[in-house]
Design an enzyme around this catalytic site. Structure first.
Site, short mmCIF file in Angstrom:
data_model
loop_
_atom_site.label_atom_id
_atom_site.label_comp_id
_atom_site.label_asym_id
_atom_site.label_seq_id
_atom_site.Cartn_x
_atom_site.Cartn_y
_atom_site.Cartn_z
N LYS A 15 0.83 -1.21 0.00
CA LYS A 15 0.00 0.00 0.00
C LYS A 15 0.86 1.26 0.00
O LYS A 15 0.61 2.19 -0.75
CB LYS A 15 -0.94 0.01 1.22
CG LYS A 15 -1.84 -1.21 1.32
CD LYS A 15 -2.84 -1.09 2.46
CE LYS A 15 -2.23 -1.01 3.85
NZ LYS A 15 -1.56 -2.25 4.29
N ARG A 90 -8.77 1.22 9.87
CA ARG A 90 -8.31 -0.13 10.18
C ARG A 90 -9.29 -0.88 11.05
O ARG A 90 -9.05 -2.04 11.38
CB ARG A 90 -6.98 -0.02 10.92
CG ARG A 90 -5.79 -0.60 10.18
CD ARG A 90 -4.61 -0.37 11.08
NE ARG A 90 -3.45 -1.11 10.72
CZ ARG A 90 -2.45 -0.60 9.99
NH1 ARG A 90 -2.54 0.60 9.48
NH2 ARG A 90 -1.39 -1.34 9.76
N ARG A 129 11.97 -6.23 4.50
CA ARG A 129 11.82 -4.77 4.39
C ARG A 129 12.87 -4.05 5.23
O ARG A 129 13.17 -4.43 6.35
CB ARG A 129 10.43 -4.39 4.88
CG ARG A 129 10.21 -2.90 4.93
CD ARG A 129 8.76 -2.56 4.83
NE ARG A 129 8.03 -2.80 6.09
CZ ARG A 129 6.74 -2.52 6.22
NH1 ARG A 129 6.04 -2.04 5.23
NH2 ARG A 129 6.15 -2.75 7.38
N ARG A 162 12.37 -2.21 10.72
CA ARG A 162 11.39 -1.69 11.67
C ARG A 162 11.23 -2.68 12.81
O ARG A 162 11.24 -3.88 12.61
CB ARG A 162 10.05 -1.49 10.96
CG ARG A 162 9.83 -0.06 10.53
CD ARG A 162 8.66 0.07 9.60
NE ARG A 162 7.43 -0.51 10.13
CZ ARG A 162 6.25 -0.42 9.51
NH1 ARG A 162 6.16 0.21 8.36
NH2 ARG A 162 5.19 -0.98 10.04
N ARG A 173 0.53 -8.93 13.69
CA ARG A 173 -0.12 -7.91 12.84
C ARG A 173 -1.07 -8.56 11.84
O ARG A 173 -2.12 -8.01 11.54
CB ARG A 173 0.94 -7.08 12.13
CG ARG A 173 1.62 -6.07 13.06
CD ARG A 173 2.97 -5.65 12.58
NE ARG A 173 2.94 -4.95 11.32
CZ ARG A 173 3.98 -4.90 10.48
NH1 ARG A 173 5.09 -5.52 10.76
NH2 ARG A 173 3.88 -4.22 9.37
P1 ADP Z 1 1.68 -1.98 8.20
O1 ADP Z 1 0.52 -1.62 7.31
O2 ADP Z 1 2.83 -2.52 7.43
O3 ADP Z 1 1.30 -2.78 9.39
P2 ADP Z 1 1.77 0.75 9.17
O4 ADP Z 1 2.97 1.59 9.05
O5 ADP Z 1 0.56 1.09 8.37
O6 ADP Z 1 2.31 -0.70 8.81
O7 ADP Z 1 1.31 0.65 10.70
C1 ADP Z 1 2.20 0.31 11.72
C2 ADP Z 1 1.49 0.27 13.05
O8 ADP Z 1 0.93 1.56 13.37
C3 ADP Z 1 0.29 -0.69 13.14
O9 ADP Z 1 0.68 -2.02 13.41
C4 ADP Z 1 -0.51 -0.04 14.29
O10 ADP Z 1 0.04 -0.35 15.54
C5 ADP Z 1 -0.32 1.44 14.06
N1 ADP Z 1 -1.40 2.00 13.22
C6 ADP Z 1 -1.28 2.54 11.98
N2 ADP Z 1 -2.46 2.94 11.50
C7 ADP Z 1 -3.37 2.66 12.46
C8 ADP Z 1 -4.79 2.82 12.57
N3 ADP Z 1 -5.52 3.35 11.57
N4 ADP Z 1 -5.38 2.43 13.72
C9 ADP Z 1 -4.68 1.90 14.72
N5 ADP Z 1 -3.36 1.71 14.68
C10 ADP Z 1 -2.71 2.08 13.57
#
Ligand code: ADP
Ligand code: ZN
Length: 217
Positions: A15, A90, A129, A162, A173
Site C-alpha cells: 500500500k 483499520r 523490508r 522496523r 499484525r
Molecule cells: P503496516 O501496514 O505494514 O502494518 P503501518 O505503518 O501502516 O504498517 O502501521 C504500523 C502500526 O501503526 C500498526 O501495526 C498499528 O500499531 C499502528 N497504526 C497505523 N495505523 C493505524 C490505525 N488506523 N489504527 C490503529 N493503529 C494504527
C-alpha cells in the site's frame, strides 16, 4: 480532478509503495497513519508516547487517538483535491468515523482499493523490508535493494529494520488484520465502493493495473 480513496490490505501488501506513486501522479497527499504515528514517536509527543507500545507489539493504536490525528490531517489545505489514505481506516469504528467526517464535509469517498495479497508474499516482503529512519524511504533486501547495501539512496543514512517487522510481531499484525481490518472489505462492498487489485503482483504490473482501475471510475 479530485480523488479520495482509502487503501485496504494486509501489512506488506504494498500500500505504501503504490500510494507514493499515485500521490505523485495525481498530485494529492499520501496520508499514512503508520508514518504519522512513527513521526510522533520520533518527536516524542504525548501522542507518540501513548502509541509506541501498541505499535511495537503489533497491536492497533486506540481508535480515538488515530481518528483525531486523521481528522486533523484531513482539514489541512493540501487535502482540497483529495487524498490517499494508507493504513486508515483499520477498524469498523474508524471507517464509520471517516464516513461521518466526509459526509459532513460533503466530500464522499470515491472508492476503497483492496490489495488482495497472499500470506506467503506478505511475510516475505515484511521480513525483507528495510526503512530509512531519517527520510522514510522503504527498501527490500531483494525486491527493491538500495544501491549500496544498508544505505539509503535518498539521504545516505543507515537503513534499519522496523521494530515491528520481526517474525513474531508480523504474525501478530496479520492476526490483527484478519480480525479487525478485514471486515472493512465487506463494509465498503455493501456500499458499492470496493475495487480489488492483485497485491501479489510486482510493482510495475500492479501500477499498470492501478492505472486502469483509476481511469474507469
Ligand atoms: P503496516 O501496514 O505494514 O502494518 P503501518 O505503518 O501502516 O504498517 O502501521 C504500523 C502500526 O501503526 C500498526 O501495526 C498499528 O500499531 C499502528 N497504526 C497505523 N495505523 C493505524 C490505525 N488506523 N489504527 C490503529 N493503529 C494504527
Ligand atoms: Zn533516507
Amino acid at each position: 480532478m479530485s480523488l479520495r480513496i482509502v487503501l485496504l490490505g494486509p501489512p506488506g501488501a504494498g500500500k505504501g509503495t503504490h500510494a507514493k506513486i499515485l500521490s505523485e501522479r495525481h498530485s494529492i497527499p499520501h496520508i499514512s497513519t503508520g508514518d504519522l504515528l512513527r513521526s510522533q514517536i520520533q518527536k516524542g509527543t504525548a501522542l507518540g508516547k501513548r502509541a509506541k507500545s501498541f505499535i511495537d507489539s503489533g497491536k492497533l493504536v486506540p481508535d480515538e487517538l488515530v481518528v483525531e490525528m486523521v481528522s486533523e490531517r484531513l482539514q489541512s489545505d493540501d487535502v482540497r483535491n483529495g487524498f490517499i489514505l494508507d493504513g486508515f481506516p483499520r477498524t469498523v469504528e474508524q471507517a464509520e468515523s471517516l464516513e461521518a467526517f466526509l459526509k459532513q464535509a460533503r466530500k464522499p469517498l470515491d472508492f476503497a482499493l483492496e490489495f488482495g495479497t497472499s500470506e506467503r508474499v506478505v511475510i516475505d516482503r515484511l521480513s525483507g523490508r528495510r526503512a530509512c529512519p531519517n527520510c522514510g524511504a522503504n527498501y527490500h533486501i531483494r525486491n527493491i535493494p538500495p544501491k549500496r547495501e544498508g544505505i539509503c539512496d535518498v539521504c545516505g543514512s543507515s537503513l534499519v529494520q522496523r521494530k515491528d517487522d520481526t517474525p513474531e510481531t508480523i504474525r501478530k499484525r496479520l492476526e490483527v488484520y484478519q480480525k479487525q481490518t478485514a471486515p472493512l472489505i465487506e463494509f465498503y462492498g455493501t456500499r458499492n465502493l470496493l475495487k480489488v487489485v492483485n497485491g501479489d503482483l510486482e510493482i510495475e504490473p500492479l501500477q499498470a493495473e492501478l492505472a486502469r482501475e483509476l481511469q474507469v471510475r
